[in-house]
Scaffold this active site. Structure first.
Site, mmCIF file in Angstrom:
data_model
loop_
_atom_site.group_PDB
_atom_site.id
_atom_site.type_symbol
_atom_site.label_atom_id
_atom_site.label_comp_id
_atom_site.label_asym_id
_atom_site.label_seq_id
_atom_site.Cartn_x
_atom_site.Cartn_y
_atom_site.Cartn_z
ATOM 1 N N GLY A 1 0.326 -14.464 0.258
ATOM 2 C CA GLY A 1 -0.595 -13.738 -0.625
ATOM 3 C C GLY A 1 -1.235 -14.559 -1.720
ATOM 4 O O GLY A 1 -2.357 -14.285 -2.137
ATOM 5 N N ASP B 1 0.480 -13.417 -5.917
ATOM 6 C CA ASP B 1 -0.707 -12.558 -5.975
ATOM 7 C C ASP B 1 -0.471 -11.341 -6.852
ATOM 8 O O ASP B 1 -1.318 -10.970 -7.649
ATOM 9 C CB ASP B 1 -1.146 -12.136 -4.553
ATOM 10 C CG ASP B 1 -0.014 -11.545 -3.707
ATOM 11 O OD1 ASP B 1 1.143 -11.474 -4.191
ATOM 12 O OD2 ASP B 1 -0.275 -11.154 -2.555
ATOM 13 N N ASP C 1 4.546 -6.286 -8.094
ATOM 14 C CA ASP C 1 4.523 -4.853 -7.785
ATOM 15 C C ASP C 1 5.836 -4.262 -8.304
ATOM 16 O O ASP C 1 5.932 -3.951 -9.493
ATOM 17 C CB ASP C 1 4.316 -4.710 -6.270
ATOM 18 C CG ASP C 1 4.219 -3.267 -5.804
ATOM 19 O OD1 ASP C 1 3.850 -2.406 -6.600
ATOM 20 O OD2 ASP C 1 4.509 -2.994 -4.622
ATOM 21 N N LYS D 1 1.327 -4.227 -11.307
ATOM 22 C CA LYS D 1 1.278 -2.755 -11.299
ATOM 23 C C LYS D 1 2.419 -2.231 -12.164
ATOM 24 O O LYS D 1 3.497 -1.921 -11.646
ATOM 25 C CB LYS D 1 1.471 -2.231 -9.866
ATOM 26 C CG LYS D 1 0.339 -2.489 -8.895
ATOM 27 C CD LYS D 1 0.686 -1.843 -7.542
ATOM 28 C CE LYS D 1 -0.205 -2.314 -6.426
ATOM 29 N NZ LYS D 1 0.324 -1.964 -5.098
ATOM 30 N N PHE E 1 -2.895 0.677 -3.262
ATOM 31 C CA PHE E 1 -2.704 -0.475 -2.381
ATOM 32 C C PHE E 1 -4.016 -1.238 -2.285
ATOM 33 O O PHE E 1 -5.042 -0.702 -1.875
ATOM 34 C CB PHE E 1 -2.230 -0.037 -0.991
ATOM 35 C CG PHE E 1 -1.674 -1.189 -0.209
ATOM 36 C CD1 PHE E 1 -0.375 -1.637 -0.436
ATOM 37 C CD2 PHE E 1 -2.462 -1.870 0.707
ATOM 38 C CE1 PHE E 1 0.132 -2.740 0.246
ATOM 39 C CE2 PHE E 1 -1.960 -2.972 1.391
ATOM 40 C CZ PHE E 1 -0.658 -3.395 1.167
ATOM 41 N N VAL E 2 -3.999 -2.478 -2.722
ATOM 42 C CA VAL E 2 -5.226 -3.276 -2.771
ATOM 43 C C VAL E 2 -5.182 -4.441 -1.791
ATOM 44 O O VAL E 2 -4.109 -4.927 -1.434
ATOM 45 C CB VAL E 2 -5.495 -3.812 -4.207
ATOM 46 C CG1 VAL E 2 -5.792 -2.677 -5.171
ATOM 47 C CG2 VAL E 2 -4.322 -4.649 -4.726
ATOM 48 N N ASP F 1 -3.165 -8.773 1.620
ATOM 49 C CA ASP F 1 -3.411 -8.263 2.965
ATOM 50 C C ASP F 1 -2.878 -6.866 3.188
ATOM 51 O O ASP F 1 -2.032 -6.373 2.446
ATOM 52 C CB ASP F 1 -2.728 -9.165 3.993
ATOM 53 C CG ASP F 1 -1.211 -8.953 4.016
ATOM 54 O OD1 ASP F 1 -0.575 -9.059 2.940
ATOM 55 O OD2 ASP F 1 -0.658 -8.651 5.087
ATOM 56 N N ARG G 1 -7.422 -10.693 3.892
ATOM 57 C CA ARG G 1 -7.128 -11.734 2.894
ATOM 58 C C ARG G 1 -8.381 -12.500 2.490
ATOM 59 O O ARG G 1 -8.467 -13.041 1.402
ATOM 60 C CB ARG G 1 -6.110 -12.741 3.449
ATOM 61 C CG ARG G 1 -4.735 -12.164 3.708
ATOM 62 C CD ARG G 1 -3.746 -13.308 3.904
ATOM 63 N NE ARG G 1 -2.500 -12.890 4.545
ATOM 64 C CZ ARG G 1 -1.458 -12.381 3.893
ATOM 65 N NH1 ARG G 1 -1.513 -12.201 2.602
ATOM 66 N NH2 ARG G 1 -0.358 -12.049 4.538
HETATM 67 P P1 IMP Z 1 7.268 -6.782 -5.086
HETATM 68 O O1 IMP Z 1 8.479 -7.505 -4.590
HETATM 69 O O2 IMP Z 1 7.403 -5.293 -4.914
HETATM 70 O O3 IMP Z 1 6.854 -7.150 -6.474
HETATM 71 O O4 IMP Z 1 6.111 -7.092 -4.079
HETATM 72 C C1 IMP Z 1 5.439 -8.227 -4.132
HETATM 73 C C2 IMP Z 1 4.719 -8.518 -2.845
HETATM 74 O O5 IMP Z 1 4.307 -7.357 -2.138
HETATM 75 C C3 IMP Z 1 3.473 -9.243 -3.233
HETATM 76 O O6 IMP Z 1 3.688 -10.633 -3.232
HETATM 77 C C4 IMP Z 1 2.490 -8.810 -2.174
HETATM 78 O O7 IMP Z 1 2.522 -9.724 -1.108
HETATM 79 C C5 IMP Z 1 2.968 -7.472 -1.697
HETATM 80 N N1 IMP Z 1 2.182 -6.371 -2.303
HETATM 81 C C6 IMP Z 1 2.538 -5.544 -3.311
HETATM 82 N N2 IMP Z 1 1.562 -4.672 -3.606
HETATM 83 C C7 IMP Z 1 0.543 -4.965 -2.770
HETATM 84 C C8 IMP Z 1 -0.784 -4.403 -2.584
HETATM 85 O O8 IMP Z 1 -1.260 -3.482 -3.271
HETATM 86 N N3 IMP Z 1 -1.526 -5.006 -1.616
HETATM 87 C C9 IMP Z 1 -1.086 -6.024 -0.841
HETATM 88 N N4 IMP Z 1 0.125 -6.567 -0.982
HETATM 89 C C10 IMP Z 1 0.936 -6.047 -1.937
HETATM 90 MG MG MG Z 2 3.420 -11.812 -1.509
#
Ligand code: IMP
Ligand code: MG
Length: 183
Positions: free
Chosen positions: A48, A104, A107, A135, A156-157, A163, A169
């Protein structure tokens, strides 16, 4: 591809401007290293952060090494995170290094929390977390990024490296995916 986007959240000009600002801020934080001529280790979280990293590093004249790590939190056609899994090698040579984790999006924060722990276990002297997007309404961990490009709502972006099922991407902007485009 464009027809699957319901709304452009961040256009390419806004992203480019903000990336430059983040690079300046990161450069300021890393200035003590630059003064000692000590290289920083940037750890881009693939896939990402590929586009973000490519743009960011060209505004960072600092001496640096790149040591990528591949993590996947979604498998296949889903927008539900299944928890972070490291794929392939974890950067080894971290002892005494000043590390910048680049991703990227922050979340839930589980991915960066896991990587932050790993890099610290390997003896990193410092860890700076730099993300393009965050987020805040989804945070599940105590850790917070040091640098955030944009805080966005819980949607979701895709685009600019992000992606859905491996697609989108290469969009130059960041947009919200239409529900119909989600399988
Ligand atoms: P986390 O572990 O929940 O913080 O997720 C992080 C990973 O989930 C990021 O590195 C992204 O690859 C993916 N991700 C989280 N939200 C999105 C979204 O809205 N679009 C695309 N990928 C996302
Ligand atoms: Mg990622």
């Amino acid at each position: 591809m464009q027809e699957d986007i319901s709304e452009v959240l961040l256009d390419s000009e806004s992203i480019a401007r903000r990336v430059e600002e983040i690079a300046s801020e990161l450069g300021r934080r890393l200035a003590p290293l630059a003064e000692r001529d000590e290289p920083v280790v940037l750890v881009p979280v693939l896939t990402g952060s590929l586009v973000f990293t490519a743009d960011l590093i060209r505004h960072l004249p600092q001496k640096m090494r790149l040591d990528v790590v591949t993590v996947s939190s979604y498998s296949g056609a889903t927008t539900e995170s299944r928890g972070a899994t490291i794929r392939g090698a974890v950067p080894e040579d971290m002892a005494g290094r000043h590390v910048v984790l680049v991703d990227d999006i922050f979340d839930t924060g589980n991915t960066l929390s896991l990587l932050n722990r790993l890099v610290k276990e390997r003896g990193a002297a410092s860890v700076t977390i730099c993300v393009l997007l965050a987020k805040p309404s989804r945070y599940e961990v105590d850790l917070r990024p040091d640098l955030i490009g944009f805080e966005i709502p819980d949607a979701f972006v895709v685009g600019y490296g992000l992606d859905y099922d491996g697609l989108y991407r290469n969009l130059p902007f960041i947009g919200i995916l239409k529900p119909e485009a989600v399988k």
